[in-house]
Design a protein around this motif. Structure first.
Motif, PDB file in Angstrom:
ATOM      1  N   ALA A 164      34.673  48.324  53.840  1.00  0.00           N
ATOM      2  CA  ALA A 164      34.558  47.250  53.216  1.00  0.00           C
ATOM      3  C   ALA A 164      33.897  47.930  51.724  1.00  0.00           C
ATOM      4  O   ALA A 164      34.406  47.527  50.731  1.00  0.00           O
ATOM      5  N   PHE A 165      32.862  48.781  51.673  1.00  0.00           N
ATOM      6  CA  PHE A 165      32.486  49.401  50.611  1.00  0.00           C
ATOM      7  C   PHE A 165      33.521  50.279  49.974  1.00  0.00           C
ATOM      8  O   PHE A 165      33.726  50.254  48.700  1.00  0.00           O
ATOM      9  N   LEU A 166      34.771  51.093  50.445  1.00  0.00           N
ATOM     10  CA  LEU A 166      35.571  51.585  50.081  1.00  0.00           C
ATOM     11  C   LEU A 166      36.539  50.733  49.286  1.00  0.00           C
ATOM     12  O   LEU A 166      37.086  50.941  48.115  1.00  0.00           O
ATOM     13  N   ASP A 167      36.843  49.475  49.855  1.00  0.00           N
ATOM     14  CA  ASP A 167      37.642  48.496  49.137  1.00  0.00           C
ATOM     15  C   ASP A 167      36.965  47.952  47.879  1.00  0.00           C
ATOM     16  O   ASP A 167      37.535  47.670  46.835  1.00  0.00           O
ATOM     17  N   LYS A 168      35.733  47.902  47.959  1.00  0.00           N
ATOM     18  CA  LYS A 168      34.961  47.414  46.536  1.00  0.00           C
ATOM     19  C   LYS A 168      35.110  48.270  45.676  1.00  0.00           C
ATOM     20  O   LYS A 168      35.272  48.012  44.519  1.00  0.00           O
ATOM     21  N   LEU A 169      35.071  49.708  45.883  1.00  0.00           N
ATOM     22  CA  LEU A 169      35.222  50.830  45.131  1.00  0.00           C
ATOM     23  C   LEU A 169      36.286  50.572  44.256  1.00  0.00           C
ATOM     24  O   LEU A 169      36.567  50.830  42.964  1.00  0.00           O
ATOM     25  N   GLN A 170      37.540  50.386  44.976  1.00  0.00           N
ATOM     26  CA  GLN A 170      38.941  50.379  44.372  1.00  0.00           C
ATOM     27  C   GLN A 170      38.930  49.009  43.550  1.00  0.00           C
ATOM     28  O   GLN A 170      39.473  49.289  42.432  1.00  0.00           O
ATOM     29  N   ASN A 171      38.336  47.971  44.054  1.00  0.00           N
ATOM     30  CA  ASN A 171      38.378  46.734  43.345  1.00  0.00           C
ATOM     31  C   ASN A 171      37.652  46.948  42.057  1.00  0.00           C
ATOM     32  O   ASN A 171      37.914  46.454  40.824  1.00  0.00           O
ATOM     33  N   TRP A 172      36.378  47.664  42.009  1.00  0.00           N
ATOM     34  CA  TRP A 172      35.569  47.784  40.734  1.00  0.00           C
ATOM     35  C   TRP A 172      36.196  48.671  39.905  1.00  0.00           C
ATOM     36  O   TRP A 172      36.235  48.276  38.697  1.00  0.00           O
ATOM     37  N   GLN A 173      37.084  49.646  40.049  1.00  0.00           N
ATOM     38  CA  GLN A 173      38.022  50.369  39.495  1.00  0.00           C
ATOM     39  C   GLN A 173      39.073  49.754  38.626  1.00  0.00           C
ATOM     40  O   GLN A 173      39.250  49.555  37.521  1.00  0.00           O
ATOM     41  N   ARG A 174      39.452  48.735  39.347  1.00  0.00           N
ATOM     42  CA  ARG A 174      40.708  47.777  38.688  1.00  0.00           C
ATOM     43  C   ARG A 174      39.931  46.826  37.842  1.00  0.00           C
ATOM     44  O   ARG A 174      40.403  46.572  36.534  1.00  0.00           O
ATOM     45  N   LYS A 175      38.872  46.173  37.945  1.00  0.00           N
ATOM     46  CA  LYS A 175      38.073  45.296  37.111  1.00  0.00           C
ATOM     47  C   LYS A 175      37.700  46.305  35.845  1.00  0.00           C
ATOM     48  O   LYS A 175      37.763  45.762  34.746  1.00  0.00           O
TER      49      LYS A 175
END
Length: 446
Positions: free
Chosen positions: A291-302
């Motif tokens: 879940a944290f790895l997915d959050k990191l990818q989402n934060w990069q996009r934002k």
């Protein structure tokens, strides 16, 4: 009120009398030692009649401020149809702290209490060469005396190592924060002046927090406190004439980067706490890391789109400064690069998650292939899968409680369910990580 095993032993009147008795340091030490021995004896008596007859052990060697090397051990075993975690012992290592020294202490303890190495099915340690070394580490010695034991590198320790990786810019900010905090905290007079200053400004906090490398959560707490008291801290440095430390606050991107550091450490601390506590197993750990790895990818996009809403502190700072800094390419690139490096480090310490044992996680899964189950357990698996009462129990209970309840009815199938503290780190990855650490040490030396 005094209690033992949840039962009242003495009343309040007796408690008050006991509190009035003055005890010497030797007496207190002796009584604490007796209590520890009693706790260890109780745990050992619970391990021996365990239904599965197996247990796992988690070890950590640590040296305190008094240069005293101590070996701490926790055990996990089946008790009353559930998996129980308990503190076992804390033993002093008088001289060296090699794997052989640890094995000698463990062997002596097991022999004295009538525990055989064959009952150990898993050992969890940190990533130190003494513990995880492939040639002479403790894990190797484990497998020589406990053939079925599975050695694992602690998930929490691995995550902490990955989160400590910082680019040079953030390292400089962290070093500056530590210097500023030490200037205030190391002197009693400065601490009192800073406390009175915060009181006079009606601040939410009145003191800064020390940073300690040993305490994994201290980095985030320290940086967050500095960010919350940044106005008071800056004013205090001006009053003291500390121009060298004050120069950091005068940099244009100091506050945005400090706020980002506070935000990302806050997220890392939250994840660290999720990995701890009761009912935490390998599946929970894997889910949290994914879940944290997915959050990191989402934060990069934002962040690429100029959206910093997920970072509370940096959003506050960007609202206070000029609008052109909101879309400053250097700030965005700085954050994106760190998020990418953090993602890369997590994937390096968790290279490939092991295939989840579908039989353990959900024996009623429609995609579960019976061919992957050993022949001696296939019949029991088919019986278990088609028993409606078992399915109801699976939906009502924790995963650990469910499998512990199945041991009597399906011993061959449940006997293969190990009490693991975390996923295994592949030897090739350990060697690669060790080589990279040596390279970094050589660079720092030169």
């Amino acid at each position: 009120m005094c209690f033992r095993d949840g039962q009242q032993v003495l009343g309040e009147a007796s408690e008050r009398k006991i509190q009035q008795i003055s005890l010497s340091g030797v007496t207190v030490k002796r009584r604490i030692s007796e209590m520890l021995d009693d706790i260890m004896e109780q745990v050992i008596q619970e391990i021996k009649p365990s239904p599965t007859g197996m247990f796992t052990i988690q070890l950590n060697e640590s040296t305190g401020v008094s240069s005293c090397a101590q070996l701490l051990a926790f055990v996990r075993y089946v008790f009353l149809r559930d998996i129980k975690d308990e503190y076992l012992f804390c033993i002093q290592l008088e001289t060296t702290t090699t794997a052989l020294d640890v094995m000698e202490k463990l062997t002596s303890l097991f022999t004295t209490n009538g525990i055989t190495w064959k009952k150990i099915c898993g050992g969890c340690t940190d990533g130190a060469p003494t513990m995880l070394g492939s040639k002479s580490g403790l894990q190797k010695h484990f497998k020589e005396v406990a053939l079925i034991a599975k050695g694992v590198h602690c998930v929490i320790h691995r995550f902490t190592l990955a989160s400590k990786t910082l680019p040079d810019a953030l390292c400089k900010i962290l070093e500056a924060v530590v210097k500023c905090v030490n200037f205030v905290k190391t002197g009693d007079l400065n601490s009192r002046f800073f406390q009175n200053l915060c009181r006079g400004m009606d601040s939410e906090h009145e003191a800064l927090l020390f940073y300690s490398k040993v305490r994994w959560l201290s980095t985030g707490n320290d940086v967050n406190r500095v960010f919350e008291l940044r106005g008071e801290h800056k004013l205090f440095l001006e009053m003291k004439g500390k121009d060298d430390l004050l120069s950091h606050y005068n940099e244009v991107l100091w506050e945005p980067r400090l706020s980002y550091l506070a935000d990302i450490f806050e997220q890392l601390n939250r994840l660290n706490l999720k990995l701890q506590g009761k009912e935490r197993n390998v599946f929970h750990h894997i889910d949290c890391i994914r879940a944290f790895l997915d959050k990191l990818q989402n934060w990069q996009r934002k962040v690429s789109a100029g959206n910093f809403a997920m970072f509370e502190n940096i959003s506050i700072v960007l609202d206070e400064i000029e609008e052109d800094h909101l879309l400053d390419p250097s700030l965005k690139n700085f954050i994106i690069q760190h998020l990418k490096s953090l993602e890369s480090e997590l994937k390096r310490y968790f290279p490939k998650f092991e295939k989840e044992r579908k039989l353990v996680r959900n024996p009623f899964s429609g995609t579960l292939d019976i061919a992957v189950i050993p022949d001696d357990g296939q019949h029991e698996f088919l019986d278990l899968r088609n028993e409606s009462a078992v399915r109801d129990l699976y939906e009502e209970k924790y995963l650990t409680v469910f499998w512990c309840s199945m041991y009597q009815s399906y011993p061959k199938l449940t006997g293969r369910i190990t009490l693991s503290h975390g996923p295994k780190l592949k030897p090739s990855t350990r060697k690669k990580a060790a080589a990279q650490r040596k390279l970094r040490n050589l660079r720092n030396k030169w």
